[in-house]
Write a protein that holds these residues in place. Sequence first.
Motif, PDB file in Angstrom:
ATOM      1  N   PRO A 197       0.801  -1.229   0.000  1.00  0.00           N
ATOM      2  CA  PRO A 197       0.000   0.000   0.000  1.00  0.00           C
ATOM      3  C   PRO A 197       0.837   1.283   0.000  1.00  0.00           C
ATOM      4  O   PRO A 197       0.386   2.305  -0.489  1.00  0.00           O
ATOM      5  N   LEU A 198       2.057   1.226   0.517  1.00  0.00           N
ATOM      6  CA  LEU A 198       2.876   2.434   0.612  1.00  0.00           C
ATOM      7  C   LEU A 198       4.074   2.464  -0.326  1.00  0.00           C
ATOM      8  O   LEU A 198       4.788   3.463  -0.370  1.00  0.00           O
ATOM      9  N   ALA A 199       4.324   1.384  -1.065  1.00  0.00           N
ATOM     10  CA  ALA A 199       5.515   1.346  -1.919  1.00  0.00           C
ATOM     11  C   ALA A 199       5.235   0.565  -3.200  1.00  0.00           C
ATOM     12  O   ALA A 199       4.319  -0.251  -3.272  1.00  0.00           O
ATOM     13  N   HIS A 200       6.066   0.838  -4.179  1.00  0.00           N
ATOM     14  CA  HIS A 200       5.981   0.145  -5.463  1.00  0.00           C
ATOM     15  C   HIS A 200       7.411   0.026  -5.990  1.00  0.00           C
ATOM     16  O   HIS A 200       8.106   1.019  -6.124  1.00  0.00           O
ATOM     17  N   GLU A 201       7.833  -1.195  -6.272  1.00  0.00           N
ATOM     18  CA  GLU A 201       9.185  -1.429  -6.772  1.00  0.00           C
ATOM     19  C   GLU A 201       9.090  -2.296  -8.021  1.00  0.00           C
ATOM     20  O   GLU A 201       8.252  -3.189  -8.111  1.00  0.00           O
ATOM     21  N   VAL A 202       9.948  -2.011  -8.981  1.00  0.00           N
ATOM     22  CA  VAL A 202       9.969  -2.769 -10.228  1.00  0.00           C
ATOM     23  C   VAL A 202      11.315  -3.468 -10.343  1.00  0.00           C
ATOM     24  O   VAL A 202      12.365  -2.837 -10.211  1.00  0.00           O
ATOM     25  N   LEU A 203      11.259  -4.791 -10.574  1.00  0.00           N
ATOM     26  CA  LEU A 203      12.465  -5.590 -10.764  1.00  0.00           C
ATOM     27  C   LEU A 203      12.533  -6.054 -12.207  1.00  0.00           C
ATOM     28  O   LEU A 203      11.519  -6.420 -12.801  1.00  0.00           O
ATOM     29  N   SER A 204      13.721  -6.085 -12.739  1.00  0.00           N
ATOM     30  CA  SER A 204      13.924  -6.559 -14.098  1.00  0.00           C
ATOM     31  C   SER A 204      13.961  -8.086 -14.124  1.00  0.00           C
ATOM     32  O   SER A 204      14.406  -8.726 -13.173  1.00  0.00           O
ATOM     33  N   TRP A 205      13.513  -8.665 -15.228  1.00  0.00           N
ATOM     34  CA  TRP A 205      13.576 -10.117 -15.382  1.00  0.00           C
ATOM     35  C   TRP A 205      15.025 -10.595 -15.456  1.00  0.00           C
ATOM     36  O   TRP A 205      15.296 -11.776 -15.246  1.00  0.00           O
ATOM     37  N   ASP A 206      15.965  -9.685 -15.714  1.00  0.00           N
ATOM     38  CA  ASP A 206      17.384 -10.056 -15.745  1.00  0.00           C
ATOM     39  C   ASP A 206      17.877 -10.523 -14.382  1.00  0.00           C
ATOM     40  O   ASP A 206      18.865 -11.249 -14.298  1.00  0.00           O
ATOM     41  N   ARG A 207      17.214 -10.100 -13.324  1.00  0.00           N
ATOM     42  CA  ARG A 207      17.621 -10.494 -11.970  1.00  0.00           C
ATOM     43  C   ARG A 207      17.165 -11.889 -11.589  1.00  0.00           C
ATOM     44  O   ARG A 207      17.592 -12.439 -10.587  1.00  0.00           O
ATOM     45  N   VAL A 208      16.262 -12.491 -12.377  1.00  0.00           N
ATOM     46  CA  VAL A 208      15.740 -13.822 -12.061  1.00  0.00           C
ATOM     47  C   VAL A 208      16.722 -14.880 -12.530  1.00  0.00           C
ATOM     48  O   VAL A 208      17.037 -14.977 -13.708  1.00  0.00           O
ATOM     49  N   VAL A 209      17.207 -15.668 -11.574  1.00  0.00           N
ATOM     50  CA  VAL A 209      18.151 -16.743 -11.861  1.00  0.00           C
ATOM     51  C   VAL A 209      17.396 -18.032 -12.183  1.00  0.00           C
ATOM     52  O   VAL A 209      17.798 -18.815 -13.038  1.00  0.00           O
ATOM     53  N   GLY A 210      16.303 -18.256 -11.494  1.00  0.00           N
ATOM     54  CA  GLY A 210      15.502 -19.463 -11.671  1.00  0.00           C
ATOM     55  C   GLY A 210      14.315 -19.421 -10.736  1.00  0.00           C
ATOM     56  O   GLY A 210      14.075 -18.427 -10.048  1.00  0.00           O
ATOM     57  N   ALA A 211      13.572 -20.519 -10.723  1.00  0.00           N
ATOM     58  CA  ALA A 211      12.426 -20.633  -9.827  1.00  0.00           C
ATOM     59  C   ALA A 211      12.458 -22.025  -9.221  1.00  0.00           C
ATOM     60  O   ALA A 211      13.034 -22.952  -9.790  1.00  0.00           O
ATOM     61  N   ARG A 212      11.833 -22.147  -8.042  1.00  0.00           N
ATOM     62  CA  ARG A 212      11.793 -23.466  -7.406  1.00  0.00           C
ATOM     63  C   ARG A 212      10.487 -23.632  -6.665  1.00  0.00           C
ATOM     64  O   ARG A 212       9.921 -22.691  -6.138  1.00  0.00           O
ATOM     65  N   PHE A 213      10.027 -24.878  -6.685  1.00  0.00           N
ATOM     66  CA  PHE A 213       8.817 -25.256  -5.959  1.00  0.00           C
ATOM     67  C   PHE A 213       9.288 -26.237  -4.903  1.00  0.00           C
ATOM     68  O   PHE A 213       9.641 -27.366  -5.204  1.00  0.00           O
ATOM     69  N   ALA A 214       9.342 -25.795  -3.655  1.00  0.00           N
ATOM     70  CA  ALA A 214       9.923 -26.613  -2.587  1.00  0.00           C
ATOM     71  C   ALA A 214       9.181 -26.382  -1.281  1.00  0.00           C
ATOM     72  O   ALA A 214       8.261 -25.566  -1.204  1.00  0.00           O
TER      73      ALA A 214
END
Length: 176
Positions: free
Chosen positions: A77-94
């Motif tokens: 509600p008080l902040a908004h941040e944008v991250l680039s997809w370049d920062r994504v190394v991978g994903a995991r379901f654990a």
Amino acid sequence: MTMISAGVVPGRRVASYCGVGLALMLAVTLAVVAWFGPGRVFTGLLAGFVLGAAALAALYKRDGVVLTDDAIELRTPLAHEVLSWDRVVGARFALDERARWSLALDLSGGDEPHGELVLVSIPPVRGPVSSAYELDMRERIEAIREFLRRKRVPVTVLPEIAGALSEHWKIAPPTR
């Protein structure tokens, strides 16, 4: 442009949102009683409940993660941040620390805790979809999985999670 809502609201923010809703309910109730007299306690409670619930819903709607084709948006509600997809190394379901299944993005750099961004956290799947909540989670996981596949993000899934999702929820395990 594709947009997928995800994210898990931490317990502290849940408590603060509930506090805001209760404070608003109390303030409206007291204002109605002060303005119209003690005979309007029920009216004040009802109006306070409606406004408190609306505030709670608005806070929850604003809080989350939005995955778009261009970036990852972290919203509170008080902040908004944008991250680039370049920062994504991978994903995991654990398994997470509370023995729930969590689908998280692994991030490089930045100041996120542990370099991860949790998209979904669900109790372990033990049978077919049996509630609206489970149906919503199944659809959300399927949408995130397809989105990550299109973005070519490698996804690691524990074998027991992949097996249960495939058997019970008919979500195929990720393919390389």
